[in-house]
Design an enzyme around this catalytic site. Structure first.
Site, short mmCIF file in Angstrom:
data_model
loop_
_atom_site.label_atom_id
_atom_site.label_comp_id
_atom_site.label_asym_id
_atom_site.label_seq_id
_atom_site.Cartn_x
_atom_site.Cartn_y
_atom_site.Cartn_z
N LYS A 1 45.49 31.19 35.18
CA LYS A 1 45.13 31.25 36.60
C LYS A 1 43.66 30.89 36.80
O LYS A 1 43.32 30.08 37.67
CB LYS A 1 45.44 32.67 37.10
CG LYS A 1 45.03 33.01 38.49
CD LYS A 1 45.76 34.25 38.98
CE LYS A 1 45.04 35.55 38.76
NZ LYS A 1 43.84 35.74 39.56
N GLY B 1 41.49 36.51 45.55
CA GLY B 1 40.05 36.75 45.54
C GLY B 1 39.32 35.59 44.91
O GLY B 1 38.21 35.22 45.34
N ASP C 1 41.32 42.71 33.83
CA ASP C 1 42.65 42.41 34.34
C ASP C 1 43.77 43.02 33.49
O ASP C 1 44.91 43.13 33.94
CB ASP C 1 42.87 40.89 34.42
CG ASP C 1 42.05 40.25 35.53
OD1 ASP C 1 41.60 40.97 36.44
OD2 ASP C 1 41.85 39.02 35.49
C1 S3P Z 1 38.43 35.99 37.69
C2 S3P Z 1 37.49 36.99 37.55
C3 S3P Z 1 37.78 38.41 37.62
C4 S3P Z 1 39.28 38.67 37.46
C5 S3P Z 1 40.13 37.75 38.31
C6 S3P Z 1 39.85 36.30 37.92
C7 S3P Z 1 38.02 34.59 37.59
O1 S3P Z 1 37.39 38.90 38.88
O2 S3P Z 1 39.57 40.02 37.76
O3 S3P Z 1 41.50 38.03 38.12
O4 S3P Z 1 38.89 33.72 37.45
O5 S3P Z 1 36.81 34.34 37.63
P1 S3P Z 1 35.87 39.36 39.16
O6 S3P Z 1 35.02 38.16 39.15
O7 S3P Z 1 35.92 40.00 40.53
O8 S3P Z 1 35.55 40.34 38.08
#
Ligand code: S3P
Length: 426
Positions: free
Chosen positions: A21, A93, A313
């Protein structure tokens, strides 16, 4: 959707999983602002990565393809067009925080929206650096989506991240692509470095010294042919399932083993997990290998400090595993869990208790004692993909059939989860 999970007598065979992802988001975003046709294979099938594709399409990027193979017709740093309507990041997010870095530099205003969960997640962490760089951003209650971003000619900054977040780091680096001069980002702990690797692949000038990244703005980014490895965070559910269920031996093909992600494997091996990686290869700067995992009795342990950030995660499924270990699992320094798709400290502890497992909620983590039996129960994902999948894994070791309420949430990162799970069960 309700899924019934019956106890398994083993988790075995050879499985392949959807593309990573984190890497998929980055290839789609950087491909859009590179020059030429970027070909991506094994693109994540998760809804989150499709939200990113939807957003870049709305910004005038031609995206061809279906399934897992896509061609992104990049239009260069200055080729995006104002979207006709809102940009919808859905549950993601990563989409909203990373694309904001690009939108902050556009000569137009964009409005980013998300679903109910995303609309409650904090955005000051990206608003602050982007505003310092020159963009104007409005948010609901000054911190939540929808975000209205009015782009500007950005100037570079020297930014020390107040939180350990690869999404925020990525946002600032993507904005830094547009700022003439050097953008410097320093992290409190080293987070996943897929952005740094991908930017170099596309031709950016970027150096990394310990926790500090220096990027030179206005590079020429050139389209690439890229293969996304399988997602280690999705593999985590199957790794834990095989460790947990006696008689299991499972091979997971072509998994991304970037050292900023693979602390998971070191942690499990350190507790006594029988996990092997027969061979490692490098694809587009990312390490990739098969993972072979066998059922193991585990000692238990503590996740804190930098490890908490590296495993953020995976903590829901590790919590499920923790109860079955000899000494249990303590998680500390993981306050970030409270602002994920759900408050994962609360939703994990609540569901563990439904299984009859003693678990204590801590302000920044949880404590789960060991040698506990996972009892069959009704679990509630609360709409969170990782909670749905973690408790499906726990249910495999249950003492009867369990139910996962809100099982459809898995499709946010791993739509094939339920089919892959049934194909590996005996
Ligand atoms: C991610 C960073 C993490 C992770 C999210 C994916 C990324 O979040 O929890 O599932 O791809 O950069 P945070 O940057 O909020 O720690």
């Amino acid at each position: 959707m309700r899924k019934v999970i019956t106890p398994a007598s083993s988790v075995s065979g050879t499985i392949t999983l959807p593309g990573d992802k984190s890497i998929s988001h980055r290839y789609a975003l950087i491909g859009s602002i590179a020059e030429g046709a970027t070909r991506i294979s094994n693109y994540s099938t998760g809804a989150d990565c499709h939200s990113t594709l939807g957003c870049v399409r709305a910004l005038g990027i031609d995206v061809e393809g279906i399934g897992t193979e896509f061609v992104i017709h990049g239009r260069g740093l200055d080729g995006l067009r104002q979207a006709a309507g809102d940009l919808d990041a859905g549950n993601s997010g990563s989409t909203i925080r990373m694309i904001s870095g690009i939108l902050a530099a556009q000569p137009f205003t964009s409005r980013l929206i998300g679903d109910e969960s995303l609309s409650r997640r904090p955005m000051q962490r990206i608003m602050l650096p982007l505003t310092q760089m020159g963009a104007s951003i409005r948010a609901r209650e000054d911190k939540f989506p929808p975000l209205e971003i009015t782009g500007a000619v950005l100037h570079p900054i020297d930014y020390v991240l107040p939180v350990p977040s690869a999404q925020v780091k990525t946002c600032v680096l993507l904005a830094g692509l547009y700022a003439a001069g050097r953008t410097v980002v320093t992290e409190p702990v080293r987070s996943r470095d897929h952005t740094e690797i991908a930017l170099r692949e596309f031709g950016a000038d970027l150096t990394v010294e310990r926790r500090t990244i220096t990027l030179t703005g206005r590079p020429k980014l050139t389209a690439r042919e890229l293969a996304v490895p399988a997602d280690l965070s999705s593999a985590a559910f199957f790794i834990v399932a095989a460790l947990l269920v006696p008689g299991s031996e499972l091979t997971i093909r072509g998994v991304g083993l970037n050292p900023t992600r693979s602390a998971l494997l070191d942690f499990l091996v350190g507790m006594g997990g029988n996990i092997r990686i027969p061979e490692l290869e490098s694809h587009n700067g990312e390490l990739v290998g098969d993972i072979v995992v066998r059922h193991s009795e585990l000692r238990g342990g503590t996740i804190d400090g930098a490890l908490a950030a590296a495993l953020i995660d995976e903590i829901p499924v590790l919590a499920v595993l923790g109860a079955a270990t000899e000494q249990g699992l303590v998680v500390k320094d993981a306050g970030e869990l409270r602002i994920k798709e759900t408050d994962r400290i609360r939703t994990v502890v609540e569901n563990l208790r439904r299984a009859g497992i003693e678990a204590e909620e801590l302000p920044d983590g949880m404590a789960i004692s060991g040698r506990q039996r996972f009892h069959a129960a009704e679990f509630d994902s609360h709409g969170d993909h990782r909670i749905a999948m973690a408790f499906a894994v726990g249910a495999l070791a249950g003492d009867g059939p369990s139910v996962i309420e809100g099982a459809e949430a898995a499709s946010v990162s791993f739509p094939e989860f339920w089919n892959t799970l049934s194909s590996s069960l005996a």
